[in-house]
Design a protein around this motif. Structure first.
Motif, PDB file in Angstrom:
ATOM      1  N   LEU A  55       6.021  37.866  36.163  1.00  0.00           N
ATOM      2  CA  LEU A  55       7.200  37.556  37.050  1.00  0.00           C
ATOM      3  C   LEU A  55       8.515  38.029  36.198  1.00  0.00           C
ATOM      4  CD1 LEU A  55       8.807  35.893  39.260  1.00  0.00           C
ATOM      5  CD2 LEU A  55       8.630  33.995  37.801  1.00  0.00           C
ATOM      6  N   LYS A  56       9.380  38.732  36.947  1.00  0.00           N
ATOM      7  CA  LYS A  56      10.628  38.973  36.403  1.00  0.00           C
ATOM      8  C   LYS A  56      11.619  38.488  37.480  1.00  0.00           C
ATOM      9  CE  LYS A  56       9.488  43.598  34.256  1.00  0.00           C
ATOM     10  NZ  LYS A  56       9.852  44.957  34.005  1.00  0.00           N
ATOM     11  N   LEU A  57      12.803  37.810  36.647  1.00  0.00           N
ATOM     12  CA  LEU A  57      13.737  37.171  37.461  1.00  0.00           C
ATOM     13  C   LEU A  57      15.149  38.292  37.244  1.00  0.00           C
ATOM     14  CD1 LEU A  57      13.917  33.407  36.716  1.00  0.00           C
ATOM     15  CD2 LEU A  57      12.639  34.841  38.478  1.00  0.00           C
ATOM     16  N   LYS A  58      15.530  38.907  38.617  1.00  0.00           N
ATOM     17  CA  LYS A  58      16.526  39.866  38.663  1.00  0.00           C
ATOM     18  C   LYS A  58      17.597  39.206  39.172  1.00  0.00           C
ATOM     19  CE  LYS A  58      13.120  43.580  38.744  1.00  0.00           C
ATOM     20  NZ  LYS A  58      12.767  44.565  39.548  1.00  0.00           N
ATOM     21  N   PRO A  59      18.928  39.394  38.549  1.00  0.00           N
ATOM     22  CA  PRO A  59      20.065  38.650  39.329  1.00  0.00           C
ATOM     23  C   PRO A  59      20.460  39.464  40.624  1.00  0.00           C
ATOM     24  CG  PRO A  59      20.504  39.376  37.128  1.00  0.00           C
ATOM     25  CD  PRO A  59      19.085  39.935  37.306  1.00  0.00           C
ATOM     26  N   ALA A  60      20.902  38.177  41.348  1.00  0.00           N
ATOM     27  CA  ALA A  60      21.150  38.650  42.728  1.00  0.00           C
ATOM     28  C   ALA A  60      22.597  38.683  42.943  1.00  0.00           C
ATOM     29  CB  ALA A  60      20.673  37.619  43.763  1.00  0.00           C
ATOM     30  N   ILE A  61      23.252  39.153  43.770  1.00  0.00           N
ATOM     31  CA  ILE A  61      24.553  39.453  43.976  1.00  0.00           C
ATOM     32  C   ILE A  61      25.182  38.728  45.237  1.00  0.00           C
ATOM     33  CG2 ILE A  61      26.276  41.201  44.069  1.00  0.00           C
ATOM     34  CD1 ILE A  61      24.178  43.426  43.103  1.00  0.00           C
ATOM     35  N   HIS A  89      18.658  36.426  59.903  1.00  0.00           N
ATOM     36  CA  HIS A  89      17.841  35.218  59.172  1.00  0.00           C
ATOM     37  C   HIS A  89      18.828  34.723  58.170  1.00  0.00           C
ATOM     38  CE1 HIS A  89      14.779  32.856  57.480  1.00  0.00           C
ATOM     39  NE2 HIS A  89      14.281  33.923  56.694  1.00  0.00           N
ATOM     40  N   GLN A  90      18.913  33.205  58.251  1.00  0.00           N
ATOM     41  CA  GLN A  90      19.732  32.513  57.318  1.00  0.00           C
ATOM     42  C   GLN A  90      18.643  31.507  56.720  1.00  0.00           C
ATOM     43  OE1 GLN A  90      22.852  31.263  60.208  1.00  0.00           O
ATOM     44  NE2 GLN A  90      23.918  33.126  59.597  1.00  0.00           N
ATOM     45  N   VAL A 112      22.231  37.392  54.545  1.00  0.00           N
ATOM     46  CA  VAL A 112      22.208  38.713  53.771  1.00  0.00           C
ATOM     47  C   VAL A 112      23.366  39.386  54.317  1.00  0.00           C
ATOM     48  CG1 VAL A 112      20.958  40.697  53.439  1.00  0.00           C
ATOM     49  CG2 VAL A 112      19.554  39.075  53.521  1.00  0.00           C
ATOM     50  N   ALA A 113      24.233  39.907  53.356  1.00  0.00           N
ATOM     51  CA  ALA A 113      25.337  40.442  53.690  1.00  0.00           C
ATOM     52  C   ALA A 113      25.157  42.196  53.900  1.00  0.00           C
ATOM     53  CB  ALA A 113      26.724  40.393  52.771  1.00  0.00           C
ATOM     54  N   CYS A 114      24.362  42.591  53.152  1.00  0.00           N
ATOM     55  CA  CYS A 114      24.185  43.955  53.096  1.00  0.00           C
ATOM     56  C   CYS A 114      22.826  44.355  52.186  1.00  0.00           C
ATOM     57  CB  CYS A 114      25.132  44.842  52.868  1.00  0.00           C
ATOM     58  SG  CYS A 114      25.848  44.886  51.010  1.00  0.00           S
ATOM     59  N   LYS A 118      17.326  48.637  48.472  1.00  0.00           N
ATOM     60  CA  LYS A 118      16.443  47.528  48.137  1.00  0.00           C
ATOM     61  C   LYS A 118      17.007  46.274  47.298  1.00  0.00           C
ATOM     62  CE  LYS A 118      12.020  50.100  48.365  1.00  0.00           C
ATOM     63  NZ  LYS A 118      10.832  50.399  47.662  1.00  0.00           N
ATOM     64  N   LYS A 119      18.521  46.453  47.003  1.00  0.00           N
ATOM     65  CA  LYS A 119      19.069  45.312  46.238  1.00  0.00           C
ATOM     66  C   LYS A 119      19.821  44.572  47.355  1.00  0.00           C
ATOM     67  CE  LYS A 119      19.447  47.508  41.814  1.00  0.00           C
ATOM     68  NZ  LYS A 119      18.584  46.907  41.253  1.00  0.00           N
ATOM     69  N   VAL A 120      19.854  43.402  47.495  1.00  0.00           N
ATOM     70  CA  VAL A 120      20.419  42.544  48.413  1.00  0.00           C
ATOM     71  C   VAL A 120      21.566  41.748  48.003  1.00  0.00           C
ATOM     72  CG1 VAL A 120      19.917  40.541  49.811  1.00  0.00           C
ATOM     73  CG2 VAL A 120      17.984  42.090  49.423  1.00  0.00           C
ATOM     74  N   THR A 121      22.907  41.919  48.794  1.00  0.00           N
ATOM     75  CA  THR A 121      23.784  41.050  48.528  1.00  0.00           C
ATOM     76  C   THR A 121      24.087  39.907  49.493  1.00  0.00           C
ATOM     77  OG1 THR A 121      24.934  43.432  47.859  1.00  0.00           O
ATOM     78  CG2 THR A 121      26.593  41.504  48.470  1.00  0.00           C
ATOM     79  N   PHE A 122      23.961  38.824  49.077  1.00  0.00           N
ATOM     80  CA  PHE A 122      24.043  37.801  49.788  1.00  0.00           C
ATOM     81  C   PHE A 122      25.536  37.324  50.114  1.00  0.00           C
ATOM     82  CE2 PHE A 122      20.104  37.037  47.549  1.00  0.00           C
ATOM     83  CZ  PHE A 122      19.246  36.955  48.752  1.00  0.00           C
ATOM     84  N   ARG A 123      25.747  36.646  51.181  1.00  0.00           N
ATOM     85  CA  ARG A 123      26.980  35.962  51.582  1.00  0.00           C
ATOM     86  C   ARG A 123      26.629  34.585  51.687  1.00  0.00           C
ATOM     87  NH1 ARG A 123      28.172  38.614  55.687  1.00  0.00           N
ATOM     88  NH2 ARG A 123      29.840  39.679  54.844  1.00  0.00           N
ATOM     89  N   CYS A 124      27.426  33.575  51.001  1.00  0.00           N
ATOM     90  CA  CYS A 124      27.173  32.079  51.202  1.00  0.00           C
ATOM     91  C   CYS A 124      28.461  31.378  51.589  1.00  0.00           C
ATOM     92  CB  CYS A 124      26.682  31.473  49.689  1.00  0.00           C
ATOM     93  SG  CYS A 124      26.384  29.807  49.557  1.00  0.00           S
TER      94      CYS A 124
END
Length: 527
Positions: A55-61, A89-90, A112-114, A118-124
């Protein structure tokens, strides 16, 4: 069912009981880290990447227009998709515990904003509620039901702190069952309405909930008031006509006694219940399969996994569903060994067939992991920062892998030190005192000797004084060393005394000079 051990890199210390996993289009993301976010991942959300059982935990944006999402343990989480086909999907997040052990009453919507390489940018976004707003809680459930082309969130159960009028110093962090009210939440307009159903008499927490169309099934749970895990099975049906919603509850037979179980979906109408407790400190090693149909539910035992000896003998376990019929489990490490890990982790696959995206979106489930008790001390954080460009983490996979070794060593210079003999700042009970504090106590540097840091609150500093000292360059001495500093201080040098000038017998600057004739005349005049 297959059970495999998972190794974790340097970031193993971030995983703790009460975390949650979210599945976006097959990608799993970790939420609810231990402590406050740090520089390596200021958002506190990580890509949960498992390859070859490592397992690797990679920072999300997060996007720049996102609100701040604090790390929350034991929140209620469910997936959600609006009635419009264009809506993405939310995930809905409500409640939970912050690293300061405060309870949240906020509603967050994660989407998911964009995507970029394969890197996901989230909107909260934070959703404000009006009406019968549910109180802050944890260990509860939230699901989404669909009826007559409309959707509605359903919130039930959980625990909260005792009312402020009943809290004492000895029982300040004591929790009680929330009232057994059912809340309907309209996520579009932010309206919340509570319902009292006669079939629901006792509060429940850490139960299992399964949603299908307009129906929610509530299984098991723990009642603090009675300290029991009743074999409950409730069916809550929500009808959404043009007028007011109609909510009714039916008590069904065939329930199971379990709390803190993990629910994962293996088929359109099939779920598996894993783990949990049947009595205090006794794990429930049996797994159940739950089959849903039109107006029916069937619960039966299934083949038990080949649990390892470590899992069998551990007193507690925790975890969350990764989606696609897979469960991530954790147990405490062996403290008897000097080089033991804090936790050992396993991945349990309950189905060999992958679950489609539509199955994971439209059928929601909510599980919790029971709070094992007082939490361990948490790491402190740097200042919050939760916005980044989508390209700021592009590149090699190893670049954006969280590495705890990159953080500063806070064991000596941290905020939770004993700064003086009368220091009473404790990480488990501390609450902000000054308006400038957020998640850590304000500190000030004492210039005595080699210097050391002290808590401003322990020094009884007024907020105005604290701000004045932080803005200037004056040296500060703590209460313990202020007298020593005064004794060693050199007295101030006074101004020299000025002697008054002596009066002159004649006026200076007159320019007049006596001649010998005038001097002789003056002598004869006065003789």
């Amino acid at each position: 069912m297959s059970l495999q051990m998972v190794t974790v890199g340097h970031n193993i210390a971030l995983i703790q009981p009460g975390f949650s996993l979210m599945n976006f289009d097959g990608q799993v993301f970790f939420f609810g880290q231990k402590g406050w976010p740090k520089r390596s991942c200021p958002t506190g959300v990580f890509h949960f990447d498992i390859k070859q059982n490592h397992l690797k935990l990679k920072p999300a944006i997060f996007s720049k227009d996102s609100c701040y999402l604090p790390p929350l343990r034991y929140p209620a989480i469910c997936s959600y998709k609006g009635s419009s086909e264009s809506e993405q999907h939310q995930y809905i997040i409500h409640g939970g515990k912050t690293p300061n052990n405060e309870l949240s009453d906020k509603v967050y919507i994660m989407s998911v904003a964009c995507k970029n390489n394969k890197k996901v940018t989230f909107r909260c976004t934070e959703k404000d509620l009006v009406g019968d707003v549910p109180e802050a809680r944890y260990g509860h459930s939230i699901d989404v039901v669909y009826s007559r082309g409309k959707s509605m969130g359903v919130l039930f159960g959980g625990r909260s702190y005792m009312p402020s009028t009943q809290r004492t110093t000895e029982k300040w962090n004591s929790v009680v069952d929330c009232l057994p009210h059912v809340f309907l939440v309209d996520f579009e307009f932010g309206c919340a309405t509570s319902y009292m159903l006669p079939e629901l008499q006792d509060g429940l927490s850490f139960h299992v909930s399964i949603a299908r169309n307009d129906t929610i099934y509530i299984l098991g749970g723990h009642s603090l008031a009675n300290n029991i895990r009743p074999a409950n099975l409730y069916r809550i049906r929500v009808d959404l006509p043009l007028g007011s919603p109609a909510v009714n509850c039916t008590v069904l037979p065939g329930g199971i006694s379990v709390s803190s179980a993990i629910l994962t979906q293996t088929n359109n109408d099939e779920f598996v219940i894993v783990g949990g407790y049947q009595i205090e400190n006794q794990k429930r090693m049996v797994c159940n399969i739950v089959s849903l149909g039109d107006n029916r539910i069937e619960i039966s035992e299934m083949e038990t996994p080949d649990w390892t000896p470590d899992i069998k003998h551990s007193k507690i376990w925790f975890g969350s569903s990764m989606g696609n019929g897979t469960v991530f489990l954790g147990i405490p490490g062996d403290n008897k060994q000097a080089m033991s890990e804090a936790f050992y982790f396993y991945m349990l696959k309950c189905s060999e067939d992958d679950v489609t995206e539509e199955q994971t979106i439209f059928t929601n489930s909510q599980t919790s992991t029971e709070d094992p008790g007082d939490s361990t001390p948490f790491d402190d954080s740097e200042e919050f920062c939760f916005s980044a460009e989508a390209t700021s983490f592009d590149g090699d996979d190893e670049f954006d892998t969280y590495n705890e070794d990159d953080e500063d060593d806070e064991s000596v210079t941290g905020y939770w030190i004993t700064c003086c003999p009368t220091c009473d700042v404790d990480i488990n009970t501390w609450v902000p005192f000054y308006s400038t504090e957020l998640n850590k106590p304000a500190m000030i540097y004492c210039s005595h000797g080699d210097g050391h840091w002290v808590h401003a609150q322990c020094m009884d500093l007024a907020e105005r004084t604290l701000i004045h000292l932080s803005e200037g360059s004056n040296k500060y001495y703590c209460n313990e060393h202020i007298q020593i500093a005064k004794a060693l201080q050199t007295p101030k040098r006074g101004l020299p005394l000025q002697k008054p000038p002596m009066k002159s017998l004649h006026k200076k600057g007159s320019g007049k000079v006596l001649t010998p004739a005038k001097k002789s005349f003056l002598r004869r005049l006065f003789d």
